[in-house]
Structure formats: structure tokens, C-alpha cells
Enzyme design. Structure first.
Site, PDB file in Angstrom:
ATOM      1  N   GLN A 186      41.455  36.106  49.255  1.00 36.10           N
ATOM      2  CA  GLN A 186      40.099  36.566  49.587  1.00 36.10           C
ATOM      3  C   GLN A 186      39.855  36.569  51.094  1.00 36.10           C
ATOM      4  O   GLN A 186      39.014  37.312  51.580  1.00 36.10           O
ATOM      5  CB  GLN A 186      39.049  35.698  48.893  1.00 36.10           C
ATOM      6  N   CYS A 332      34.618  35.831  30.544  1.00 36.86           N
ATOM      7  CA  CYS A 332      34.348  36.066  29.135  1.00 36.86           C
ATOM      8  C   CYS A 332      35.635  35.835  28.362  1.00 36.86           C
ATOM      9  O   CYS A 332      36.533  36.659  28.374  1.00 36.86           O
ATOM     10  CB  CYS A 332      33.863  37.490  28.954  1.00 36.86           C
TER      11      CYS A 332
HETATM   12  N1  PLP Z   1      43.875  34.686  44.408  1.00 36.60           N
HETATM   13  C1  PLP Z   1      42.586  34.997  44.616  1.00 36.60           C
HETATM   14  C2  PLP Z   1      41.714  34.046  45.364  1.00 36.60           C
HETATM   15  C3  PLP Z   1      42.064  36.200  44.138  1.00 36.60           C
HETATM   16  O1  PLP Z   1      40.778  36.499  44.342  1.00 36.60           O
HETATM   17  C4  PLP Z   1      42.927  37.077  43.433  1.00 36.60           C
HETATM   18  C5  PLP Z   1      42.405  38.334  42.861  1.00 36.60           C
HETATM   19  O2  PLP Z   1      41.261  38.449  42.502  1.00 36.60           O
HETATM   20  C6  PLP Z   1      44.276  36.711  43.268  1.00 36.60           C
HETATM   21  C7  PLP Z   1      44.710  35.504  43.757  1.00 36.60           C
HETATM   22  C8  PLP Z   1      45.236  37.596  42.555  1.00 36.60           C
HETATM   23  O3  PLP Z   1      45.635  38.688  43.355  1.00 36.60           O
HETATM   24  P1  PLP Z   1      46.241  39.985  42.644  1.00 36.60           P
HETATM   25  O4  PLP Z   1      45.084  40.720  42.057  1.00 36.60           O
HETATM   26  O5  PLP Z   1      46.891  40.767  43.752  1.00 36.60           O
HETATM   27  O6  PLP Z   1      47.228  39.531  41.639  1.00 36.60           O
END
Ligand code: PLP
Length: 393
Positions: A186, A332
């Protein structure tokens, strides 16, 4: 269903639109420059050069050596590789089997920890967090034992935007000789990723959170940190991640990251002003609502709330009818609505956690977008409260 008159995307923490400049940089690597980077003829060598250039671009932003950058298929894979790869390698070296993490990690980390504990005999310590979702570095210090082999703490939380004190945690980890991983998925594109300033040994990124394509990520792994590959096959990525490199996506990731950091200040300034307008507007116009996450140490892109007496999912459906894309903190699962593990860990009561809403503005949003949301949200909340048996005014 009637199409709303306008569409406002306020879910940039879920994903972002690919920047047209990124698409343009990627296109040649589908065709005509479609070579396999492992091939020795010119077409292959050109693909190899594109990957080398991309690796250098990423390393430049992370302040690391290009050889420390591993391209993966997504942020989830980067987190998995960090935890399993370092966990397995260091346990094999007889260093121990204890991992420290937080209760507010993305499932890419938390479910991997759960599996390592349940099926591979690792011991996992979950540190407490305060009401803002913040980890206390002193708790990290206290949790480290002789057999601690890895610490993994998220850089900025995906649900509430709280930014963790990484540099301080990293200093403690370094002092104790324990590798420190952060899920920076993020944070990528809006916060500094300098791995030496942050004192991290491993860092995960995902391109689709910073206007790059979905399905490509990075794991930074500091030289000297033992890492057993979790995906075996060819000798790609210096034997750390087997699989033919996805050249166009790797080029897209590096281009998107470059653009994000070239334009960081201007974007952060503009988007955080939108975030602040949203937060102030919601808190002023709606009663019995809480801002979730830290009031100041939070992502420039993140506004998150918990509304009393109603369910976040119902707010989302109503916002969608008005053309607004947003998200809630609750997952959910099966037939029942489960409150978010992040909000519960922060001590937010389950009934309030059910009413969570996350609005994450991004590059294409305008002040008018925010004002449109602020014009609609109070009446949606009131309508749902009027229908709620929990509410009486
Ligand atoms: N880590 C965090 C903090 C995320 O917000 C996300 C995705 O929402 C991920 C890991 C996973 O990333 P990816 O969607 O590329 O697998």
C-alpha cells in the site's frame, strides 16, 4: 439496473488504472520484442536488457543493488516468498523457528504465517497494536528471542492507512540480527521506499497499486539474507524465483514506479488534500462515526470510517447505485459478515467494525468528486439507520 449519471472511483487501495505512459512502455514487449530473456539470440538479449533496465530503475528508487530486486507475479507472492523463503532457509541453518508479526497484516502475510504455524511447526508471535493500529517498537524488542528468525510488519495498513514506525522497528531488528520484512504494497507509490532509511531487509511491492499492471510484483531481498526459493525450476532471478520473466509487466512495473516517484510530491499534496476534505466533511456532516486509523500518520490516499448502527456492505451498495466505487473493511466470508480482523485488533467493538467504509482517492479524482460523495453519503447513512433496529433518534 439504471446506470448512474457519473462514476467516481474511490477505491485506489484495491487497484488503480494503468497509466497510459505505462501501457505505451509495455506494448513493444508483447510484439515485436517478444523474446525470452534466457535466449541467446538478439530478440532474447533485448528482452534481457529490458529486464536489466527495469531492475536498475526499481533499485534506484529503493536505494539498493539491482541484484537485490526479485521480480514476482504479485504482492501476495512477494510476501509468501519473504516469509516462507526466509523462514525455511534460516530454520535449515539452525537459527530457530520463531516469527514476529502484527495482527493487522494483509492476508498474504497473515495466512502464510498461519500455514507456517499449523503445517510447518513455526512459532508465531502476534504483537499488540494500539487503537490506531500502530505497533510499538518496544513490543518488538520484548518479543525477540534467541530463536527469532524473521520479523514482518506491514508498512502502511490497507484498511485504515496507518503508517507503522518501520525505521525504529528496523533499528531494533538490526541490533538483534533478525531479518526484517515489510509488506509495502500500500505504501508503494506514495511513501519513501529507501530500504536503508527504513532499515528493512525484505520489502514487497505490487505494481497495480501504483498505476501499473496487475500480476507483477517485487521482492527486495538484502544481499546476505538467506532465502530458499519457494518456486523451483529454472535459474531465473538468480535462482530465487523460477519462471520465465514476464517482460512487458516487469517493464510496466518499473515505468509505473519511476513515474510515481518522479511525481510523488505533487500527487501526494493534491491527493492528501482530497483525503482531508473527505475526512473533515464526513465527520462534520454525520453523527456517531469514527475515523479509523491514525489521525496523522496515515497514507495520503486513505480515509476510513466506522459508522454506528449500520453495515458497511449496505453503504457500499447504496454508494454503487450513485456511481461511487468504495470498499469496506469487513470481509464477506461464507454466509456471515465477519468484522475485519484489523479493526478488531485495534479494539473497535464488532458492532462498530461492521459499519466500516474505506474511501481511497487517487490521481484522477477532483474536489468535485469529493463534494459529490459528501453530498450523498449523509443521506445514505441516515436512510440505513432509519431502517436499522439498533438505531433510535
Ligand atoms: N499486501 C497488501 C497490504 C495489499 O493491500 C495487497 C493487495 O490488496 C497485497 C498485499 C496483495 O497484492 P497483490 O494484489 O498484488 O497480490
Amino acid at each position: 439496473m439504471q446506470k448512474p449519471s457519473r462514476t467516481i472511483y474511490l477505491d485506489h487501495a484495491a487497484t488503480t488504472a494503468v497509466d497510459p505512459r505505462v501501457v505505451e512502455a509495455m506494448l513493444p514487449y508483447f510484439n515485436p520484442q517478444y523474446g525470452n530473456a534466457s535466449s541467446i539470440y538478439r530478440l532474447g538479449q533485448e528482452a534481457g536488457k529490458a529486464i536489466d533496465d527495469a531492475r536498475r530503475m526499481v533499485a534506484d528508487i529503493l536505494g539498493c543493488q539491482p541484484r537485490e530486486v526479485i521480480f514476482t507475479s504479485c504482492g501476495t507472492e512477494s510476501d509468501n516468498l519473504a516469509l516462507r523463503g526466509v523462514g525455511w532457509a534460516r530454520r535449515n541453518l539452525g537459527k530457530g523457528n520463531h516469527i514476529i508479526t502484527s495482527p493487522i497484516e494483509h492476508h498474504a502475510v497473515s495466512h502464510t504465517c498461519e500455514q507456517l504455524e499449523k503445517h510447518f511447526g513455526f512459532e508465531i508471535t502476534y504483537l499488540p497494536v494500539d487503537k490506531y493500529g500502530m505497533v510499538d517498537p518496544d513490543d518488538v524488542r520484548r518479543a525477540i528471542k534467541d530463536d527469532t528468525i524473521l520479523i514482518s510488519i506491514i508498512y502502511a495498513n490497507n484498511e485504515v492507512g496507518t503508517i507503522e514506525p518501520l525505521a525504529e522497528i528496523g533499528r531494533i531488528a538490526k541490533e538483534k540480527g533478525v531479518p526484517f520484512h515489510t509488506d509495502a504494497v500500500q505504501a508503494g507509490g506514495s511513501l519513501s521506499l529507501d530500504v536503508n532509511e527504513l532499515n528493512v531487509d525484505l520489502l514487497s511491492l505490487s505494481a497495480h497499486k501504483f498505476y501499473g499492471p496487475k500480476g507483477v510484483g517485487v521482492l527486495y531481498a538484502r544481499q546476505g539474507v538467506s532465502l530458499l526459493p519457494t518456486q523451483t525450476g529454472g535459474g531465473h532471478e538468480r535462482n530465487r524465483r523460477a519462471g520465465t520473466e514476464n517482460v512487458p509487466y516487469i517493464v510496466g512495473l518499473a515505468t509505473a514506479l519511476r513515474i510515481a516517484y518522479d511525481e510523488l510530491e505533487a500527487n501526494n499534496q493534491r491527493i492528501s488534500a482530497l483525503r482531508d476534505r473527505l475526512i473533515a466533511g464526513v465527520l462534520e456532516s454525520i453523527d456517531e462515526v469514527e475515523l479509523t486509523g491514525h489521525p496523522t500518520s496515515r497514507l495520503p490516499t486513505s480515509a476510513s470510517f466506522a459508522f454506528k448502527y449500520i453495515e458497511g456492505e449496505s453503504v457500499l451498495l447504496n454508494l454503487d447505485l450513485a456511481g461511487i466505487s468504495a470498499s469496506s473493511g469487513s470481509a464477506c466470508t461464507s454466509a456471515s459478515l465477519e468484522a475485519s480482523h484489523v479493526l478488531l485488533a485495534m479494539g473497535i467493538p464488532p458492532e462498530l467494525a461492521q459499519g466500516s467504509l474505506r474511501l481511497t482517492p487517487g490521481r484522477e479524482n477532483t474536489t468535485e468528486d469529493i463534494d459529490y460523495v459528501l453530498g450523498i453519503l449523509p443521506s445514505i447513512v441516515q436512510k440505513l439507520r432509519d431502517m436499522s433496529p439498533l438505531y433510535s433518534n
